[in-house]
Design an enzyme around this catalytic site. Structure first.
Site, PDB file in Angstrom:
ATOM      1  CE  LYS A 144      11.470  41.735 -30.447  1.00  0.00           C
ATOM      2  NZ  LYS A 144      12.682  41.976 -29.644  1.00  0.00           N
ATOM      3  CG  ASN A 145       9.840  45.751 -30.404  1.00  0.00           C
ATOM      4  OD1 ASN A 145      10.537  44.934 -29.801  1.00  0.00           O
ATOM      5  ND2 ASN A 145      10.097  46.124 -31.644  1.00  0.00           N
ATOM      6  NE  ARG A 184      21.891  45.017 -27.875  1.00  0.00           N
ATOM      7  CZ  ARG A 184      22.999  45.444 -28.441  1.00  0.00           C
ATOM      8  NH1 ARG A 184      23.380  44.914 -29.567  1.00  0.00           N
ATOM      9  NH2 ARG A 184      23.721  46.386 -27.914  1.00  0.00           N
ATOM     10  CB  CYS A 186      20.234  40.935 -32.089  1.00  0.00           C
ATOM     11  SG  CYS A 186      19.031  39.691 -32.507  1.00  0.00           S
ATOM     12  NE  ARG A 222      19.813  47.470 -30.263  1.00  0.00           N
ATOM     13  CZ  ARG A 222      18.693  46.792 -30.319  1.00  0.00           C
ATOM     14  NH1 ARG A 222      17.811  46.875 -29.363  1.00  0.00           N
ATOM     15  NH2 ARG A 222      18.425  45.997 -31.315  1.00  0.00           N
ATOM     16  N   PRO A 223      23.888  52.340 -27.128  1.00  0.00           N
ATOM     17  CG  PRO A 223      24.180  54.603 -27.546  1.00  0.00           C
ATOM     18  CD  PRO A 223      23.962  53.300 -28.223  1.00  0.00           C
ATOM     19  CB  ILE A 224      22.167  51.468 -21.708  1.00  0.00           C
ATOM     20  CG1 ILE A 224      23.458  51.215 -20.922  1.00  0.00           C
ATOM     21  CG2 ILE A 224      21.765  50.241 -22.507  1.00  0.00           C
ATOM     22  CD1 ILE A 224      23.270  50.228 -19.782  1.00  0.00           C
ATOM     23  CG  ASP A 225      26.212  56.016 -22.418  1.00  0.00           C
ATOM     24  OD1 ASP A 225      26.264  54.936 -21.810  1.00  0.00           O
ATOM     25  OD2 ASP A 225      27.138  56.455 -23.119  1.00  0.00           O
ATOM     26  CG  LEU A 226      20.338  58.327 -24.959  1.00  0.00           C
ATOM     27  CD1 LEU A 226      19.478  57.994 -26.167  1.00  0.00           C
ATOM     28  CD2 LEU A 226      20.421  59.836 -24.789  1.00  0.00           C
ATOM     29  CG  ASP A 237      12.999  46.122 -35.736  1.00  0.00           C
ATOM     30  OD1 ASP A 237      14.238  46.159 -35.760  1.00  0.00           O
ATOM     31  OD2 ASP A 237      12.341  46.124 -34.685  1.00  0.00           O
ATOM     32  NE  ARG A 290      16.090  38.025 -29.227  1.00  0.00           N
ATOM     33  CZ  ARG A 290      16.431  39.172 -29.822  1.00  0.00           C
ATOM     34  NH1 ARG A 290      17.202  39.159 -30.890  1.00  0.00           N
ATOM     35  NH2 ARG A 290      16.017  40.324 -29.354  1.00  0.00           N
TER      36      ARG A 290
END
Length: 419
Positions: A24-25, A94, A118, A123-127, A308, A400
């Protein structure tokens, strides 16, 4: 939508062989990256998952076509017409933020909302955003919407990540593949899925080196051409099925698996008393009559123990002899499965990021509710060894990331039905 659940009659020993589905990933970032190539990419070993379907829905919305033949996905990105993704599609998972790098590389202006999925704490998307800003993207954040534009040209940059974020590493690699100049990512994520994405992009004509190591170098090229690519097997699904074999005292042969991707997981199962041998393109897994609890499991970025795999492994520790200490270093709110495992009779105490598991001799059946993807997997593993008939609700989370898990387990002799 009706509630679906698994009905599991526990206590069956499993046997036979199993082919591990595609990752999946890996599939999600590769689907996003296909936007960089105008034309038809062919992806082999692509799993049927609700997260993959959510990605395909986004691709179709912006004008791509996609069709499936078994586990082969054919994606044609020639005629993309829209440069925005509505919040209703972004909120389905996500990892939908992975489309940002690909869209910005294809269009000079993009609108999308913050992602969903989930609940694992922030989970910061700032990066992602700060990296793209360094590459020449102007980003306005407004009421949960991202309005992104490239005023001059998308260009390479030296980007040092504060943490080795998988999603940020992937977004930068995708955006940098066709940017002007060279991009160097320091403290990059090293997961096998990063290498798989680089292999796909390089097959399309990108120039990426160092993927899988902490420094990745991307020399931008003018354009990419579509390619065929086989997605790697899913190491987390493999770890989950190993957990199922361990708690049921089973012997299983795993086909199409890459043992080197499991180098942090296999030693933990060996510590439990399981025997694991490589055999051709797979492994043979044998579980003892009674498991021994591993002493300490710390989740870490790859090549450490994956967050995970923490939840399914906790189900293993629940029925192993002795005490196991889990330290969750990756996400807050990653112990939602604990209260449900305790319904089966597991003995688990949580304090912040630490969970202490005292193994019990057996679990008893229960009616439980999953609250996230890997927690759902842990509850199924526990139900497989619990005495009596268990009901596991919330399997929409499971779907998922796991393709037809009930059919896979049934083929190995489990008594499990989807209702």
């Amino acid at each position: 939508m009706g509630v679906s659940m698994y009905i599991v009659e526990g206590g069956r020993t499993l046997q036979g062989e199993v082919r591990v589905q595609g990752s999946k990933n890996s599939a999600l970032p590769i689907l996003a990256a296909s936007l960089l190539c105008r034309g038809e990419s062919v992806l082999f070993n692509c799993p049927r998952l609700s997260d993959v379907e959510a990605s395909l829905t986004i691709l179709r919305y912006i004008g791509c076509t996609a069709r499936r033949e078994g586990d082969v996905l054919i994606v044609d990105t020639e005629s993309v017409t829209r440069s925005e993704i509505p919040s209703s599609l972004m909120h389905k998972m996500r990892s939908s933020i992975i489309f940002l790098g690909a869209m910005i590389a294809r269009f000079d202006r993009v609108r999308m909302s913050f992602p969903g999925g989930c609940e694992l704490g922030p989970r910061p998307i700032d990066l992602h955003l700060s990296a793209l800003r360094e590459m020449g993207v102007e980003i306005c954040e407004d009421h949960g919407e991202l309005d992104c534009r490239v005023n001059d040209v998308l260009h390479g940059a030296n980007i040092a990540l504060t943490i080795p974020s998988v999603g940020a590493t992937e977004n930068i690699m995708i955006a940098a593949a066709t940017a002007e100049g060279t991009t160097i990512i320091s403290n990059a994520a090293r997961e096998p899925e990063i290498t798989d994405l680089a292999d796909y992009l390089n097959a399309c004509g990108a120039k990426i080196s160092g993927a899988g190591e902490s420094t990745v170098i991307i020399d931008g090229v003018r354009h990419l051409s579509p390619a065929s690519h086989a997605i790697i097997p899913d190491r987390i699904v493999a770890a989950t099925l190993m957990s199922a074999a361990a708690v049921t005292g089973s012997d299983i042969r795993f086909k199409s698996i890459i043992p080197s991707h499991l180098e942090s997981i296999i030693p933990v199962f060996r510590e439990c008393g399981c025997e694991i041998e490589s055999e051709g393109e797979g492994i043979v897994f044998r579980s003892p009559y009674r498991l021994t609890g591993p002493k300490l499991i710390r989740t870490m970025p790859y090549p450490g123990f994956p967050t995970d795999a923490q939840a399914p492994m906790m189900s293993v520790a629940s029925v192993a002899n002795g005490m196991t200490v889990f330290v969750e270093n990756m996400f807050e709110s990653r112990y939602s499965h604990v209260s449900e495992l305790c319904r089966f009779g597991a003995d688990i105490r949580v304090e912040g990021r630490v969970a202490v598991v005292d193994g019990v001799r057996r679990l008893l059946s229960a009616h439980v509710h999953a609250r996230d993807l890997r927690g759902a997997a842990a509850l199924v593993v526990a139900a497989l060894c619990a005495r009596g008939t268990s009901e596991v609700e919330g399997i929409e989370y499971l779907e998922r990331g796991y393709e037809d898990l009930e059919l896979v387990l049934s083929s190995l002799g489990a008594d499990i039905k989807k209702l």
